[in-house]
Motif scaffolding. Sequence first.
Motif, short mmCIF file in Angstrom:
data_model
loop_
_atom_site.label_atom_id
_atom_site.label_comp_id
_atom_site.label_asym_id
_atom_site.label_seq_id
_atom_site.Cartn_x
_atom_site.Cartn_y
_atom_site.Cartn_z
N SER A 150 0.81 -1.22 0.00
CA SER A 150 0.00 0.00 0.00
C SER A 150 0.84 1.27 0.00
O SER A 150 0.51 2.25 0.67
CB SER A 150 -0.99 0.01 1.18
N GLN A 151 1.94 1.23 -0.73
CA GLN A 151 2.77 2.41 -0.98
C GLN A 151 3.10 2.43 -2.46
O GLN A 151 3.03 1.40 -3.14
CB GLN A 151 4.06 2.35 -0.15
N THR A 152 3.46 3.59 -2.95
CA THR A 152 3.76 3.72 -4.38
C THR A 152 4.85 2.74 -4.79
O THR A 152 5.89 2.65 -4.15
CB THR A 152 4.22 5.15 -4.70
N CYS A 153 4.58 1.98 -5.85
CA CYS A 153 5.58 1.02 -6.33
C CYS A 153 5.36 0.71 -7.80
O CYS A 153 4.25 0.84 -8.32
CB CYS A 153 5.57 -0.27 -5.50
N ARG A 154 6.45 0.35 -8.44
CA ARG A 154 6.37 -0.13 -9.81
C ARG A 154 6.10 -1.62 -9.78
O ARG A 154 6.64 -2.34 -8.94
CB ARG A 154 7.68 0.14 -10.56
N GLY A 155 5.28 -2.08 -10.71
CA GLY A 155 4.98 -3.50 -10.80
C GLY A 155 5.26 -4.01 -12.20
O GLY A 155 4.95 -3.34 -13.19
N GLN A 156 5.85 -5.20 -12.27
CA GLN A 156 6.12 -5.84 -13.55
C GLN A 156 5.67 -7.30 -13.47
O GLN A 156 5.14 -7.74 -12.47
CB GLN A 156 7.60 -5.74 -13.91
N GLY A 157 5.91 -8.05 -14.54
CA GLY A 157 5.40 -9.41 -14.61
C GLY A 157 3.89 -9.37 -14.65
O GLY A 157 3.30 -8.64 -15.44
N ILE A 158 3.22 -10.10 -13.75
CA ILE A 158 1.76 -10.02 -13.67
C ILE A 158 1.34 -8.96 -12.65
O ILE A 158 0.17 -8.87 -12.28
CB ILE A 158 1.13 -11.39 -13.34
N GLY A 159 2.32 -8.16 -12.22
CA GLY A 159 2.05 -7.11 -11.25
C GLY A 159 2.63 -7.40 -9.88
O GLY A 159 2.50 -6.59 -8.97
N GLN A 160 3.28 -8.58 -9.74
CA GLN A 160 3.79 -8.99 -8.44
C GLN A 160 5.29 -8.79 -8.29
O GLN A 160 5.82 -8.99 -7.19
CB GLN A 160 3.42 -10.46 -8.18
N ASP A 161 5.98 -8.42 -9.35
CA ASP A 161 7.40 -8.08 -9.25
C ASP A 161 7.45 -6.60 -8.91
O ASP A 161 7.34 -5.74 -9.78
CB ASP A 161 8.14 -8.37 -10.56
N LEU A 162 7.62 -6.30 -7.63
CA LEU A 162 7.39 -4.96 -7.12
C LEU A 162 8.68 -4.25 -6.73
O LEU A 162 9.59 -4.86 -6.16
CB LEU A 162 6.46 -5.01 -5.90
N GLU A 163 8.72 -2.97 -7.03
CA GLU A 163 9.85 -2.12 -6.64
C GLU A 163 9.28 -0.85 -6.02
O GLU A 163 8.79 0.04 -6.74
CB GLU A 163 10.71 -1.77 -7.86
N PRO A 164 9.31 -0.74 -4.68
CA PRO A 164 8.83 0.48 -4.05
C PRO A 164 9.62 1.70 -4.55
O PRO A 164 10.83 1.62 -4.75
CB PRO A 164 9.09 0.24 -2.55
N VAL A 165 8.91 2.79 -4.79
CA VAL A 165 9.55 4.01 -5.26
C VAL A 165 9.11 5.17 -4.38
O VAL A 165 8.05 5.13 -3.75
CB VAL A 165 9.21 4.30 -6.74
N ASP A 166 9.92 6.19 -4.35
CA ASP A 166 9.61 7.40 -3.59
C ASP A 166 8.40 8.08 -4.24
O ASP A 166 8.44 8.42 -5.42
CB ASP A 166 10.82 8.33 -3.59
N SER A 167 7.34 8.26 -3.48
CA SER A 167 6.14 8.87 -4.03
C SER A 167 6.37 10.34 -4.37
O SER A 167 5.70 10.90 -5.25
CB SER A 167 4.95 8.72 -3.08
N GLY A 168 7.32 10.97 -3.68
CA GLY A 168 7.72 12.33 -4.02
C GLY A 168 6.55 13.29 -4.10
O GLY A 168 5.75 13.44 -3.18
N ALA A 169 6.41 13.93 -5.26
CA ALA A 169 5.39 14.97 -5.45
C ALA A 169 3.98 14.43 -5.38
O ALA A 169 3.03 15.19 -5.22
CB ALA A 169 5.62 15.68 -6.78
N LEU A 170 3.81 13.11 -5.51
CA LEU A 170 2.46 12.53 -5.48
C LEU A 170 1.71 12.90 -4.21
O LEU A 170 0.49 13.09 -4.22
CB LEU A 170 2.53 11.01 -5.58
N GLU A 171 2.43 12.99 -3.10
CA GLU A 171 1.78 13.16 -1.81
C GLU A 171 1.06 14.50 -1.67
O GLU A 171 0.27 14.69 -0.74
CB GLU A 171 2.80 12.99 -0.68
N LYS A 172 1.31 15.42 -2.58
CA LYS A 172 0.61 16.71 -2.48
C LYS A 172 -0.72 16.70 -3.23
O LYS A 172 -1.49 17.66 -3.15
CB LYS A 172 1.49 17.83 -3.03
#
Length: 284
Positions: A150-172
């Motif tokens: 439940s944090q911003t992340c990139r997903g690959q494969g079927i969506g389960q290969d996850l890489e959390p990323v800094d949400s940065g400007a999204l939080e505003k």
Amino acid sequence: MTKQDKNIGDSEIAYAKINLALHVRKRLSNGYHDIETVFAFLDCGDLLSVKSAEGITLSVIGPFSSGLSDTDNLILQAAHLLASKAKKPRGVHIVLDKHLPIASGIGGGSADAAAALRLLNRFWGIGLTIPELAQLSIPLGADVPACVISQTCRGQGIGQDLEPVDSGALEKYFALLVNPLVPVSTASVFRGWDGIDRGGLQGTTPMEIALSGRNDLQSSAESLAPIISEILLRLNETNVVISRMSGSGATCFGLYESLEEAQAASDIMSTSSERIWTMIGKLK
């Protein structure tokens, strides 16, 4: 609904999920699809609570409880999966207060199952980390691991290969969710994908990816629920930073720089049709 209480004690929010971009790259032989996406989460959604009881049981209440089973439910699958990890799991009764529309592309059942894992992990004192819970949740569905985090992340494969990323400007930003109360089958939408690989995600930050991205499932979803295109047209007439369909639909979202702008857009969308559901939340 704009904000919910933070998770405390014996309750947990099942955070609404949006796909800032969703690029479908190819069909896989197992029936799934190879995708690239960025998951982002609002600070609101469904609400789960739990208390001690005999066995593991579930009750479903709330605006979208109708038609949901209290015996054949992904929440119960998640609870039994986690119970197998607990040395002495106590009996529990889980209550799902359902505020998110069903089959709407914003997490729904996946978010509920994920919240159940987080809640019961705490209630039973199991002590698994969030990454460990996400790994455990893989058999429950493609979106469940991301919803556990439940944090911003990139997903690959079927969506389960996850890489959390800094949400940065999204939080505003404030997100307005708009759903026409038309359930759309994820399987049907994926079957309707045209099979054209239009390339991967571009950009480094979540907002860069969102602004340059797309949802490759939109055309298929619109063929099943044409009102999606109308919703996006109306959103684009508001003071929106970006608008897009989320997941396999039919929910669309708009991002706004202020709560006032999001609320004004929500008022416009709600008065355009009696069959419109909206929710506003801040991006986490």
